[in-house]
Design a protein around this motif. Structure first.
Motif, short mmCIF file in Angstrom:
data_model
loop_
_atom_site.label_atom_id
_atom_site.label_comp_id
_atom_site.label_asym_id
_atom_site.label_seq_id
_atom_site.Cartn_x
_atom_site.Cartn_y
_atom_site.Cartn_z
N PRO A 186 -5.60 -0.37 -5.53
CA PRO A 186 -4.14 -0.31 -5.45
C PRO A 186 -3.48 -1.32 -6.37
CG PRO A 186 -5.10 -0.19 -3.25
CD PRO A 186 -6.22 -0.53 -4.20
N LYS A 234 -5.00 -9.85 -7.60
CA LYS A 234 -4.03 -10.77 -7.01
C LYS A 234 -4.70 -11.75 -6.04
CE LYS A 234 -0.44 -8.69 -8.88
NZ LYS A 234 0.38 -7.80 -8.06
N HIS A 274 -0.72 -3.03 -6.26
CA HIS A 274 -0.09 -4.25 -5.71
C HIS A 274 -1.11 -5.29 -5.27
CE1 HIS A 274 -0.96 -1.98 -2.05
NE2 HIS A 274 -0.74 -3.06 -1.34
N LEU A 275 -2.39 -4.92 -5.25
CA LEU A 275 -3.45 -5.86 -4.87
C LEU A 275 -4.35 -6.25 -6.03
CD1 LEU A 275 -4.61 -4.22 -1.50
CD2 LEU A 275 -2.96 -6.08 -1.80
N PHE A 320 0.12 -4.82 2.66
CA PHE A 320 0.39 -3.41 2.99
C PHE A 320 1.82 -3.07 2.65
CE2 PHE A 320 -2.81 -4.99 6.00
CZ PHE A 320 -3.87 -4.16 5.65
N ILE A 321 2.01 -2.12 1.74
CA ILE A 321 3.35 -1.74 1.31
C ILE A 321 3.90 -0.64 2.22
CG2 ILE A 321 2.99 -2.42 -1.08
CD1 ILE A 321 2.38 0.49 -1.74
N SER A 379 2.83 -8.75 4.66
CA SER A 379 3.70 -7.73 4.06
C SER A 379 3.34 -7.44 2.60
CB SER A 379 5.16 -8.15 4.15
OG SER A 379 5.39 -9.37 3.46
N LYS A 380 2.71 -8.38 1.91
CA LYS A 380 2.32 -8.14 0.51
C LYS A 380 0.97 -7.41 0.41
CE LYS A 380 4.87 -12.06 -1.40
NZ LYS A 380 4.79 -13.35 -2.15
N ASN A 420 0.70 3.88 -6.70
CA ASN A 420 0.35 2.74 -5.84
C ASN A 420 0.22 3.22 -4.39
OD1 ASN A 420 -0.30 0.12 -5.26
ND2 ASN A 420 1.79 -0.64 -5.21
N TYR A 421 -0.69 2.64 -3.65
CA TYR A 421 -0.93 3.11 -2.29
C TYR A 421 -1.63 2.01 -1.49
CZ TYR A 421 -5.68 3.78 -4.11
OH TYR A 421 -6.91 3.58 -4.68
N ASN A 422 -1.54 2.13 -0.18
CA ASN A 422 -2.29 1.23 0.68
C ASN A 422 -3.74 1.68 0.75
OD1 ASN A 422 -0.28 -0.61 1.49
ND2 ASN A 422 0.52 0.85 2.99
#
Length: 265
Positions: free
Chosen positions: A237, A243, A239-240, A264-265, A261-262, A13-15
């Motif tokens: 990524p 979503k 986390h995105l 960019f980790i 904050s959600k 996972n990465y920005n």
């Protein structure tokens, strides 16, 4: 020596290094960018006058090169990224601003070496004090036959974007939204897209790690990375990916609270 893998590696996972955010006018794009800490905004339209930001005003391709060089020097001076984020706002204006540079790229080719120079009333080339022909600032590569000039426009815009990517953790390109007609299984459909000419929007979005659509529902602002539904929203990524993330909400006094904050980790 190259060592071949013997098993699958775990997903990382990465920005995003390049993030494209697009939305309709007044959807909250500027407010979100202003709320990001360590964000240098390259403002191409003086759109942040009512917001507290770190910004520089840029009006030409030449100034874009100057800005990139200044950031590079500052990064070297501090020994790290001087700004975690750099935001270019907006893509439509960037395209227009890149036209003189695109003309320069075309004139640098064998085909275009005599194209796009100023002429006097007799049709003779206008010369500067060094005896060189003067480029016509209104020369537009988009008017070249058979759409040949769009290649140079794409090259110019990509240069404007790519030179900032190594200078920060995440480069953000803010864009307006447009509807374009596409064919899917023989049926004409309307697709939500980034407001850039021809294939340029598709190329830029194809190179981005994430493309998010900014929109409002009542007093809440969301960034959607959900694919499908004839849009270009998507993200690599983890986390995105897929979503829909709430990033802001306004209260009864219209004070906006932003939380990225959600994103960019």
């Amino acid at each position: 020596m190259i060592v071949l893998p013997t098993e699958r590696k775990k997903a990382e996972n990465y920005n995003p290094s390049l993030l494209v955010l697009f939305g309709k006018p007044k959807s909250g794009k500027s407010t979100l960018m202003a709320a990001l800490d360590s964000n240098l905004i390259i403002d191409l339209e003086n759109g942040y006058r009512a917001l507290s930001v770190m910004d520089i005003q840029v009006r030409s391709a030449e100034q874009m090169f100057e800005a990139a060089k200044a950031i590079e020097i500052e990064n070297t001076k501090v020994g790290k990224f001087a700004y975690r984020f750099i935001t270019i706002d907006n893509a439509t204006r960037l395209e227009e601003m890149s036209l003189p540079y695109a003309a320069h790229l075309y004139r640098s080719t064998a085909m275009g070496q005599g194209w796009g120079f100023l002429k006097d009333t007799t049709g003779k080339p206008v010369k500067d004090k060094f005896g060189k022909s003067v480029p016509d600032p209104k020369a537009d590569v988009r008017l070249l036959p058979n759409g040949a000039g769009y290649l140079y426009l794409r090259q110019a815009v990509r240069k404007m974007i790519d030179m900032f990517r190594p200078l920060c953790e995440t480069l953000i390109l803010v864009a307006h939204v447009k509807d374009k007609q596409i064919k899917k299984e023989g049926e004409e459909l309307s697709e939500m897209s980034v407001d850039l000419a021809g294939k340029l929007g598709d190329i830029i979005c194809g190179e981005a790690d994430a493309i998010g659509y900014i929109y409002r529902e009542g007093k809440k602002t969301f960034i959607s990375f959900e694919g499908g539904d004839n849009t270009i929203r998507e993200a690599r990524p983890l986390h995105l990916r897929g979503k829909k993330i709430q990033v802001a909400e306004s209260d009864a006094d219209n004070d906006v609270k932003v939380d990225m904050s959600k994103i960019f980790i």
